[in-house]
Write a protein that holds these residues in place. Sequence first.
Motif, PDB file in Angstrom:
ATOM      1  N   VAL A   1     111.623 -18.022  -5.315  1.00  0.00           N
ATOM      2  CA  VAL A   1     112.202 -16.950  -4.507  1.00  0.00           C
ATOM      3  C   VAL A   1     111.365 -15.676  -4.589  1.00  0.00           C
ATOM      4  O   VAL A   1     111.232 -14.942  -3.612  1.00  0.00           O
ATOM      5  CB  VAL A   1     113.645 -16.679  -4.971  1.00  0.00           C
ATOM      6  N   LEU A   2     110.769 -15.443  -5.755  1.00  0.00           N
ATOM      7  CA  LEU A   2     110.077 -14.169  -5.966  1.00  0.00           C
ATOM      8  C   LEU A   2     108.604 -14.192  -5.563  1.00  0.00           C
ATOM      9  O   LEU A   2     107.913 -13.188  -5.710  1.00  0.00           O
ATOM     10  CB  LEU A   2     110.208 -13.756  -7.435  1.00  0.00           C
ATOM     11  N   GLN A   3     108.142 -15.328  -5.057  1.00  0.00           N
ATOM     12  CA  GLN A   3     106.763 -15.345  -4.564  1.00  0.00           C
ATOM     13  C   GLN A   3     106.687 -14.567  -3.249  1.00  0.00           C
ATOM     14  O   GLN A   3     107.640 -14.559  -2.468  1.00  0.00           O
ATOM     15  CB  GLN A   3     106.293 -16.781  -4.324  1.00  0.00           C
ATOM     16  N   ALA A   4     105.561 -13.965  -3.026  1.00  0.00           N
ATOM     17  CA  ALA A   4     105.376 -13.219  -1.777  1.00  0.00           C
ATOM     18  C   ALA A   4     105.370 -14.195  -0.604  1.00  0.00           C
ATOM     19  O   ALA A   4     105.056 -15.373  -0.770  1.00  0.00           O
ATOM     20  CB  ALA A   4     104.055 -12.457  -1.831  1.00  0.00           C
ATOM     21  N   PRO A   5     105.740 -13.737   0.590  1.00  0.00           N
ATOM     22  CA  PRO A   5     105.637 -14.612   1.763  1.00  0.00           C
ATOM     23  C   PRO A   5     104.198 -15.084   1.949  1.00  0.00           C
ATOM     24  O   PRO A   5     103.248 -14.370   1.586  1.00  0.00           O
ATOM     25  CB  PRO A   5     106.066 -13.710   2.923  1.00  0.00           C
ATOM     26  N   LEU A   6     104.060 -16.281   2.481  1.00  0.00           N
ATOM     27  CA  LEU A   6     102.713 -16.845   2.631  1.00  0.00           C
ATOM     28  C   LEU A   6     101.813 -15.933   3.454  1.00  0.00           C
ATOM     29  O   LEU A   6     100.639 -15.772   3.166  1.00  0.00           O
ATOM     30  CB  LEU A   6     102.802 -18.210   3.315  1.00  0.00           C
ATOM     31  N   GLU A   7     102.392 -15.345   4.492  1.00  0.00           N
ATOM     32  CA  GLU A   7     101.570 -14.497   5.358  1.00  0.00           C
ATOM     33  C   GLU A   7     100.972 -13.336   4.567  1.00  0.00           C
ATOM     34  O   GLU A   7      99.832 -12.934   4.803  1.00  0.00           O
ATOM     35  CB  GLU A   7     102.399 -13.952   6.523  1.00  0.00           C
ATOM     36  N   ALA A   8     101.757 -12.811   3.619  1.00  0.00           N
ATOM     37  CA  ALA A   8     101.249 -11.699   2.802  1.00  0.00           C
ATOM     38  C   ALA A   8     100.190 -12.192   1.833  1.00  0.00           C
ATOM     39  O   ALA A   8      99.169 -11.543   1.611  1.00  0.00           O
ATOM     40  CB  ALA A   8     102.404 -11.052   2.044  1.00  0.00           C
ATOM     41  N   MET A   9     100.432 -13.380   1.269  1.00  0.00           N
ATOM     42  CA  MET A   9      99.471 -13.899   0.297  1.00  0.00           C
ATOM     43  C   MET A   9      98.141 -14.239   0.937  1.00  0.00           C
ATOM     44  O   MET A   9      97.093 -14.143   0.326  1.00  0.00           O
ATOM     45  CB  MET A   9     100.044 -15.165  -0.359  1.00  0.00           C
TER      46      MET A   9
END
Lengths: 169, 621
Positions: free
Chosen positions: B141-149
Motif C-alpha cells: 500500500v505504501l509504495q509509490a504509484p508506478l507512474e511516479a516511480m
Amino acid sequence: MSVGSRNDKLKLGFLTAIGGREKGYVAGLLVTNQFGRPLEFQCTTPVKPNRTQQILYGPTLVPFIMGELIARTLVEKVGVKPELILTDRTEILDLRNHVSTPMFCIVEESETDDSVTIGQQTFRAHSSFLSDHEMIAEQIASMLSHADLAEPLERVRMALQETISLAAA
Amino acid sequence: MDSAINHEQPKTPVIPRPPTQSISLSLTAGIYASGMNSALKRSPRVECESADLLDRIRYVPSWKPHWAKVQTLGLTFPEGIEFLPPPPPPKDESNESSAELHAVKDLPQSKPDGGTKRERTATRLKPPDSTLSIEDRLFYVLQAPLEAMLSGQELIMPFEPFAFQYEGIAWLFSKGSALLADEMGLGKTMQAITAIRLLLRAGHLRRILLICPKPLIPNWRREFQMWAEEIPVVTVEGNAARRRIIWTMPTAPVLIANYELMARDFDAFEEDERPKFDLVVLDEAQRIKNRESSTAQTARSLERKRSWALTGTPIENRPEELASLFEFLEVVPPRGTPDLRQLKRLANDYILRRTKDLVMTDLPPRLDRDEYLDLAPAQQYAYQIAEKEGIIQLNDMGDEISIQHVFELVLRLKQITNFDPLTGESAKLDRLTAHMEEISSSGGKAILFSQWTRCIDWLDERLKQFGTLVYHGGVPTKKREPILQQFKEDPDSHLLLMSYGTGAVGLNLQFAGYVFLFDRWWNPAVEDQAINRAHRIGQKNPVFVTKFISKNTIEERIDLVLQQKRELFKAILGDGDDTNVSLSLNAAEIFGLFDMKARHKKGTKQIGPTPSSDSSQDAAA
C-alpha cells in the motif's frame, strides 16, 4: 545531481491523521526519500477521547490529539528521522511547537500570503515558525521542484484505512 | 475553585416559591397474603437528626488530564539493491535497435512542469489477496504509484509505458504465482523486466532466474539493457565447469539460461547444492506444457519463492497443458487435473491476458483476407495423381499405417498446392506477383511466410524484381540482422521471404504493411505470431494479411478443422479471445482429412512439427 549523491539523503516525513470522536483518531507518518520511495512507516492505534476529555478540551481536543498526542509520538518513535515534515491537516501543524523539524501544511493557493510552493503544491508553515520558509527555499525547494508531495499523504491515508479495516476484521 | 463558592447564607430568598398542587393520597391497595401483613399495620417510626452547616469545603474534586500511552505500529522497508546509476541517455536515438521501443517513445511524455499531454492515472500496487499480515499488506500500500516511480525520478524509463502495461507491471509485482499471457506484441518482456526491477529496488528479490528458448537470449539481454540497464545480467553459458560457477555465483541478480541447459545442469547438481532463487521466470512457458518432460520436471523442481510464466499461447493443444503451467506456478497440487470449470477459476486468479483488440484501440486494424485459389492446370493434375496414389498406398498398408505416413502425404499435397514441382506452375505465385506489383509501385513493404525453406528459395528466384530478401534457418545467424536492416532501409527491397520457424518469433517489422501466408501453418497461433511481426505496437497503418488457400485441396480441409477447434478454448480464456489458441491437429484429425480412422490407440498424438526447426520441415518434405 545524480542518484546516489547528497540528494539521495534527503528524507521527507508525510504525516496525516484520519478518524473521528466515535471511532477514534489514527495517525501515520511515512518517511520517504526524495523520490517518494518509502523508508519507514509508523502509525498509531486508534486514540478515542472519553466524555470527560471531550468536555474539558473543548475545541482544542482534535488539535491536541492529532498534534501533541499522536503525531508527536510518531515523530519521536520513528527511526529514520525526516528533515522536513509535510501534512495536510492544519490541526497537526501545532506539532511544530514540540519538535525541531520544520513543518509545512498543504494549503489552497489563495489561502494565505505566507505560503511557499514546494513541488506541485503550496504550503504554509506554523505562524510561529515562519523562518521555516527560508530553510525550505534555500535547501529543499529546488530538489523537489517537480514532485507531487500530496501523493504520499494519500498513501498514508490508504495505509491507515488498511490498518483500521484489518483491526475491525 | 474555592473562591467560586459562596459560604454565606443569602439575606433574601432569590428562588421563587415553586407552585404546588394537592393530590389525594387516599389510594386503595389490596394486600397480598404474604404472612408479613401484620408488620404493615404498625405506624412508621420517624426520627430526626440535626446537622451543622459546613463552614468550609472539605472535599474538592479534581481532574488531571491523563491519556493512555499511544500504541504504535512500525514498518521499516527493506533496503533494495543499489545499482550504479545508469549512464546518460544516448544522444543519437536513431541507434535504437528496437523499432517497437521507438513507437513507445513517440508517446506523449511528461512535461517538466509536471503536466502531461496524456491523462495520467496512478497505478497503485495492491497487496496480494493471500497476504494477511498487516506489515506485508502495508508494504504494498505504501509504495509509490508506478507512474511516479517510473517517470524519470528515481528509476529512469526510456519510454513511457501504456496504461495496460502499468497494470501488468503492478499485477506481476504483487504476484507470487503469475502467468502473463498477453497477446504477442503487447510487451510481456518489458512488463516482466520492469516488475523485476521494482522488486529488486524494493528489496523483495535478490536472485532471479530467467529461462527462455536459446534464440531469445540475445533479445532478453537487449531488452534488459533497454529497460533496466543498471541491473547486471549474466547468461549461463560456456563449458560445464564455467556454467557451474555461474549458477552458484551469489552476486548476479539476474541469470538467463535456456531450457536445455537448465534441464541438463540441474540434473548434474547434488540435491543440496542446487542454487536457490527468489524468482524463476519461464519465457515461452508453453515449453513445459508436457508434464512428463524432463524440462517441465526440472522447472518444477527449482527452489524458488515466486514463479512467473510468460507466454502468448497458454493453451497450445489441450486444456491439460494449462494444468502443467499451473503446476509450475504451484497453484494446483502435483499431478492435479483441474476440470474446465476449475481451470477457468484458476485462470481468473493467476492469468493476466490482454489482447490487442482490447488494449490497443489506437493500433491500426489488421485486415485479414482469405484468398481461395483454383490450382493451375498442371498443379491440379499433379495434385490429383499424388492424392489418389497416396491414399491407395495408405490403404494398402493396412495396420502398418502410422500417422507419420499420413503426415508425409499431407506435406506432399501441401507442397503441390504451392507449385507444381515439374512445370513450376503456381496459382499462388501468379496472385502474389499481381499483389506485389501494386505494393512495390506504391513503395510498400511485404513479408511472406512459408513453412518450407525450399519454397522460399524457389520464390526468391522468381520474384527478384521486387528486391526480395531471404530470412530462414538456412541463413547464417550473423547475416540475419543485416538482412532485416536492409529490408528496413533499402527502398528497392519490397519483399522479405521468411520461414515460420525462423521469422515468426521475436522480430519487429512494423514498417511492413502487408503479410502473405503463402502456405498455412499447422496451428493458427504460429500464424498469428508471424503476422504480429508487422501488426504490433508502432504500426501506423492498417496491416493487410493475405492467406492463400487452394480450393478443394488439403489446405481447405485443414483450415476448416482448425477453425472448429478454436471454439472449445474460448470457454477457458474468455470470449472473443481466439488468438491464444494454437491447435495442432491430432492423429485422429489428420486421418480424418482423408476419411480414414486413426490406428493410434489414444488418437491424440500431435503430429504437427514444431516451428523451431526449418530443417525438419525440409526433411519431412
